[in-house]
Design an enzyme around this catalytic site. Structure first.
Site, PDB file in Angstrom:
ATOM      1  N   GLY A 147     -28.611  12.396  61.930  1.00  0.00           N
ATOM      2  CA  GLY A 147     -27.477  13.048  62.597  1.00  0.00           C
ATOM      3  C   GLY A 147     -27.549  13.933  63.503  1.00  0.00           C
ATOM      4  CB  CYS A 148     -25.362  15.451  66.405  1.00  0.00           C
ATOM      5  SG  CYS A 148     -24.105  15.069  65.190  1.00  0.00           S
ATOM      6  CE1 TYR A 149     -21.695  20.192  64.321  1.00  0.00           C
ATOM      7  CE2 TYR A 149     -20.731  18.341  63.421  1.00  0.00           C
ATOM      8  CZ  TYR A 149     -21.138  19.272  64.228  1.00  0.00           C
ATOM      9  OH  TYR A 149     -19.752  19.946  64.409  1.00  0.00           O
TER      10      TYR A 149
END
Lengths: 347, 347, 347, 347
Positions: C149-151
């Site tokens: 994921g991005c975070y």
């Protein structure tokens, strides 16, 4: 205290009306309505009102609301108001319609541009186009006020003072307008999704925007002859503000001062129009949150063209603020009552 | 009418003071000063005031201004006020200092963080830290009010109610704060050039921001013990608003309701603090243009941590609005006088 | 040429994959799919591709697409991929899943946080968590890559190098993260309507965001012990970028240089991690459009805390770019192939 | 490999040149110069280049740089290049001047609009106005290329195809243009301070912008007669992009398809112009980071007006990208070499 109600209070125009009416020293808000949010507290939709305003939405029963209100603002989708307003309602209360239904006196234009049938043509004669700086005290004689559109207010205020002068070629008008995204309302669509309109500019409704006939009708009245013009709206990545850059060719030589004389004459004693000094031009930031319309202009001698530029806050002078100004006129108050706010900057 | 003057009125805080004072029913603005703009009309610097406010900047002669004013706001660069305020001035007028000079009671902290010498240490005892929700009516006993900083107001209001509870580990506090760009003022630098800060976020002054000792001193007083905490400010591409996300570890089990009880007790009868219902968290948009501080929180049971979040408008509750609130207290007015504005949205 | 297909190409991650794959010298895009847009040209949805890329969406028939592709990217809503990927598909093609379904090795965590049942638990052992800087060449041994994921990418890259040091209190981690609005995708909702999120900042999913267990699982592996941490995402009014401000308490004295040694050791020969010099901190603007992760840090001696900050472009290193990096590893290409782009600025 | 140098590389145009040249497969960057930053690493000014590009600024010794370069880009303030370029330099290297000094063939116009004396009028005949889609292969015959301005590129590309048709009233042209803030460069001033231009729109240089004579000269050449037009630039709160909304009255009836035929004829085999289908209009977001110019139009039959709209990225097709395109033509490369980038979205 004037008892005011807002019918269709859940959108941005309704919300701004409530902000201004709440702060108005002569007004008590009695009802707010919605078709889909009945029973919900207004501050649940708009967190800025928490601990300030605790009204809930009531059903949209206009006859009942009219009975309990001195003035009723309608902030409804186009085509709805003309089916709801009745003669009986107008006998009970003043109606200020924020929508388009009663703006165009030529109903064939209305039906052509809005692709709908007008449901109360008989009320047209009881209504007036409520551009306060133009109609002034005459507004007080009417029960049904058609509050002007946002682009139209800005465009007409910028151009109307020029319409009676023989110096201008009235067939040459171009209005290139730019609006912040609140003009598109709170309804969701891809074009106003943050990442789709942020950091970009586009024209839309090119040569097809519904404010066109409204501007034309009003300027035609001002000119005493029929006017056709080209109007192009653009979407700008900012919340509020409209800038209308207007072009009109000169048939005779005019100086900045000549144009200034036209504006000063037209707008003397109009508290919400601010004409800027020579060399200055409007910026939407200077009118934000306020009911002002700023106007600046330049005569381009190279091309014999006047460039006149107007700026307003689309939700205030372009909607709710002018609605309140109309209310003030209707009830004999000072035009600036509840609207004497310094524009908020930087915001 | 209270005669108010603004010394150093050319910056954003000065401008916001004038907006609020202009709209305040009990205030008359008598003088505005500047060192570099003497003789210039205020509305030349800030076009929003055109046709509204026509004062010009006068020289910064504080003794003279003090004589003609009931209250004098100082919006000066850090280190300047302490060299200008005198006992004689304080005998003539109330002074509300928007800057940092009188905020830190521990002058060694002041001199360490601000790398300057305090020029009027003898006045410290005549001054009070003007965080209205904490000091309340005591403020009226002082002649010199140190108006709190923006980050500090937001952080302290969010954390102070928790300081007396044994449930929290006061050595674990982390404040991660985010501010709009008005917090950096109107002075030009590359970091606040539009194309350098737009569409980007960064931390700055990491573990080195001057609001840190101010927060620590106030929370230490609230806690009755010395507190050290980590504070990180961030620059957010928006004009206004501060959000402070505060983390504090739990030593004992606490529910949302337990924390709520602390807040309700601390803030009862405080009109400008709005605690949000369970599951709601502040957004800076809901306080813009207003003096509110919104607070929401959540207990994370997985990590035994309380996340408490506060939001203010940095120019209002974080500066000018609190200045006016302090003035209201000083002059025995209702605390909300001139500040009872609905936050403007969307703006 | 590697034949690549993108399943679920209509969202922002799919679009960014196509931008990068289109420019990749070793890749041919063979199919793009959608469930609702079959037959529509991609450039009708994304005008940037006009005259560049003329593929149309084909139906989401994964078995068929797998046969015709060397690699298949899945950019699907959470919970969908686990019901579509089969052993048979994995025998035909490599799968890089941009979604969450195969990221959490602990399926009970998956099912608890995502509130759904995992439909292909038997494939978990064939999958690897594709954080390239951590797993490196091992990725090439797997057929099914769970793209992070991005975070999580930003948070893990910032914290992982610290996990093996005894100097840090691993129970004290706080991650305060900020994301641009593309992180929320192209689907419409009020929170990402322009005028609702522009000019405002808020926290969301406080102590409840689904990237939390993903960060915890990976950092636990890195640490060799179980880690729980507090993670708070915020929505920032900008299109792209994630900044993760991470706080961790020191149990032993550490200097900037000590921490630097940990980072240099961990990231030597990792082309996409850029550690910043002492006194510098990341800004999302410097990584936009690129696969870089910038990291900067400071030791706060006052509070014995390390503040470590990471920045990525959420759609590139946080999604599509890392997907392509995984593909490069899978096919034995240089890790930077097709990704050697200068970040675009100012944009 | 082509050896390229950038003289005046510290501004936004210089920076964008370096981004494109760095990614160009046939180019090696040999020198970058600055007058004030000699010895400083480029990536200290532009953090996006960290670990990518480690050149330092060298002194602005043009003769020496010319000797070591095949092509030299000048990104200098107006008026500087004409004093630096010499015949001797042009014998050693090709010069692509990003500034205005060699754009206007009528030097009296240059001196009138730029209020300066041209210092190398004798070089004018060796220079060509490098609007690639118009001059094409002829550019390769020149040693000194005057790279067009940003507004001018967008305006001319939108209007030039119409100039030879008798259907248009060439005395009626109005160009209402809108630009992002990068157009104003990296130099600090109040108008581009974040909080002064964010969330606002304004016109500037009304009937006085220096791109006006450049557009007029080129369109006059295209038309074979002298053209005067009105041009108004606006500042839009976004980083990149120019939109030019052009109005021209019809003297004869024209349909959308008639206009389309003019565009298709003019732009066949021009890879960077994309004409949009009927009913579509350009948005700056679809060209960002790329060298494309998108054009759409509508015939307004009500007013007999053509509204033609063009969009470019001001730093690419409006500056650095066109510079590289000119270089490609000069060196006999494919026009798209190094420029075949998908526009980045959403960014």
């Amino acid at each position: 205290m004037i008892k005011a109600s807002v019918v269709g209070a859940s959108g941005y125009v309704g919300q701004e009306l409530i902000r201004l009416l709440w702060g108005h020293p002569q007004v008590e808000i009695v009802h707010i309505t919605s078709t889909s949010k009945v029973g919900e507290a207004f501050h649940h939709m708009y967190g800025n009102y928490k601990d300030i305003f605790d009204k809930e939405f009531v059903p949209q029963d206009l006859e009942k609301i009219a009975e309990e209100s001195d003035v009723m603002f309608l902030a409804l989708p186009h085509g709805v108001a003309s089916g709801l307003v009745t003669d009986s309602i107008l006998k009970k209360t003043k109606v200020i319609d924020m929508g388009a239904d009663y703006r165009l006196k030529d109903l064939s234009e209305y039906e052509a541009w809005y692709k709908t049938t007008h449901e109360s043509p008989e009320l047209m004669e009881k209504s007036i186009y409520g551009l306060c700086e133009i109609e002034g005290p005459k507004i007080a004689e009417y029960d049904l006020i058609a509050n002007p559109g946002c682009y139209t207010t800005c465009s007409i205020l910028t151009l109307a003072p020029l319409m009676r002068s023989s110096a201008f070629d009235l067939d040459s008008i171009v209005i290139d307008a730019k609006s912040g995204v609140t003009g598109a309302g709170r309804g969701l669509n891809l074009g106003t999704h943050f990442t789709e309109c942020n950091e970009s500019i586009k024209a839309y409704s090119v040569a097809a925007h519904r404010h066109t006939p409204e501007i034309e009708e009003q300027l035609s009245t001002a000119a005493g002859r029929s006017i056709r013009l080209i109007f192009t709206p653009h979407l700008v990545p900012m919340n509020r503000g409209i800038l209308a850059t207007c072009y009109i060719r000169l048939k005779e030589k005019m100086t900045w001062e000549d144009v200034d004389a036209l504006y000063q004459d037209f707008y003397k004693d109009k508290p919400f129009v601010r004409t800027l000094p020579k060399g200055s031009f409007p910026e939407t930031k200077w009118v934000k949150g306020s009911n002002y319309c700023d106007i600046g202009w330049k005569v381009d001698e190279r091309t014999n063209t006047l460039v006149a530029i107007g700026a307003i806050d689309n939700l205030v002078k372009g909607a709710a603020g002018q609605g309140v100004q109309n209310m003030n006129i209707l009830f004999g108050l000072k035009e600036t009552e509840g609207l004497d706010l310094v524009p908020v900057f930087p915001v």
